[in-house]
Design a protein around this motif. Sequence first.
Motif, mmCIF file in Angstrom:
data_model
loop_
_atom_site.group_PDB
_atom_site.id
_atom_site.type_symbol
_atom_site.label_atom_id
_atom_site.label_comp_id
_atom_site.label_asym_id
_atom_site.label_seq_id
_atom_site.Cartn_x
_atom_site.Cartn_y
_atom_site.Cartn_z
ATOM 1 N N TYR A 24 0.855 -1.187 0.000
ATOM 2 C CA TYR A 24 0.000 0.000 0.000
ATOM 3 C C TYR A 24 0.892 1.238 0.000
ATOM 4 C CZ TYR A 24 -3.623 3.164 1.989
ATOM 5 O OH TYR A 24 -4.516 4.184 2.246
ATOM 6 N N SER A 28 -1.350 3.525 6.078
ATOM 7 C CA SER A 28 -2.804 3.333 6.156
ATOM 8 C C SER A 28 -3.347 3.685 7.530
ATOM 9 C CB SER A 28 -3.166 1.888 5.801
ATOM 10 O OG SER A 28 -2.543 0.976 6.698
ATOM 11 N N VAL A 93 -13.224 2.779 5.368
ATOM 12 C CA VAL A 93 -12.840 2.165 4.100
ATOM 13 C C VAL A 93 -13.962 2.306 3.069
ATOM 14 C CG1 VAL A 93 -12.228 -0.016 2.987
ATOM 15 C CG2 VAL A 93 -11.212 0.577 5.190
ATOM 16 N N VAL A 100 -8.512 4.511 -1.518
ATOM 17 C CA VAL A 100 -7.805 3.366 -0.936
ATOM 18 C C VAL A 100 -7.344 2.403 -2.029
ATOM 19 C CG1 VAL A 100 -8.143 1.290 0.453
ATOM 20 C CG2 VAL A 100 -8.865 3.509 1.344
ATOM 21 N N LYS A 101 -8.224 2.105 -2.982
ATOM 22 C CA LYS A 101 -7.865 1.190 -4.066
ATOM 23 C C LYS A 101 -6.709 1.743 -4.894
ATOM 24 C CE LYS A 101 -11.187 -0.870 -6.394
ATOM 25 N NZ LYS A 101 -12.463 -1.091 -7.103
ATOM 26 N N LEU A 104 -3.202 0.843 -3.521
ATOM 27 C CA LEU A 104 -2.680 -0.514 -3.597
ATOM 28 C C LEU A 104 -1.706 -0.607 -4.776
ATOM 29 C CD1 LEU A 104 -5.948 -2.437 -2.787
ATOM 30 C CD2 LEU A 104 -3.812 -2.624 -1.486
ATOM 31 N N ILE A 136 -8.944 -3.440 3.351
ATOM 32 C CA ILE A 136 -8.323 -2.938 2.129
ATOM 33 C C ILE A 136 -7.992 -4.091 1.188
ATOM 34 C CG2 ILE A 136 -6.304 -1.741 1.196
ATOM 35 C CD1 ILE A 136 -6.305 -0.019 3.753
#
Length: 241
Positions: A24, A28, A93, A100-101, A104, A136
């Motif tokens: 990530y 986070s 989330v 958040v995506k 990654l 996540i």
Amino acid sequence: MSGAYPPPRDDAPLVVFDFDHTLYDGDSGSHLFKWLIERAWWRVLLALLVAPVAGPMVAWLPTRRAGISVFVWTGTLGVRDRAALDALIDRYVASHVEAVKARLLPLALDVFHQHRERGDRVVVATGAPPELARAILSFVAHEDVPVIGTLLGPKLGGMGALRHCHHAMKMTMLRAAGFTGPVESAYSDSSADLPLLRAARRPVVVNPKAARVALFRRVLPSGTPILNWGCPGRAGEPAGG
């Protein structure tokens, strides 16, 4: 997708991934705690009041758990149990899905996927709350991977870090969770994970801070890969370089 992976054998190689700056792009836990604090003006004010003391504590390893606990407590004052905290994490989330995506790291997930396809025993060990990492990872169908993370619990009307999954404690918590065999491969960006990296037969440094590269080269075996998996502003050999 997770059902497509073969179940790891008991004697399969143990592979440990850090989460932040490894799978990530970013921290986070800090993103979560910032959101928790910003839910109310009085939390923001309280955070500003404690920052001159708690901020330097976070920066120094021996007091890091205490410093983090101060900010966790500020963001969770009034949260009485783990179930309520997990519900807040899920809410965070769900309200930040795209952001958040986007954090990654695709190359990291490719390596993660390859280990799982081979049937390796893959585990994530992170300083973030485990519920956050699991939520996540659910976006990329890896929510069934075991996650060892910082344990939070009730403290003075809020929540605080009871066991910070960081530095030598990360290895202690991995062993306590039943991952007792030799570590075949370990992936991390952080010098705080040197106990994990040095325990691994094949350590891999990914997305390190430039100032830490010399340390990694000095204390890890010659030839240890130091890679960049797509974290802007971080060091390491570029993917495919």
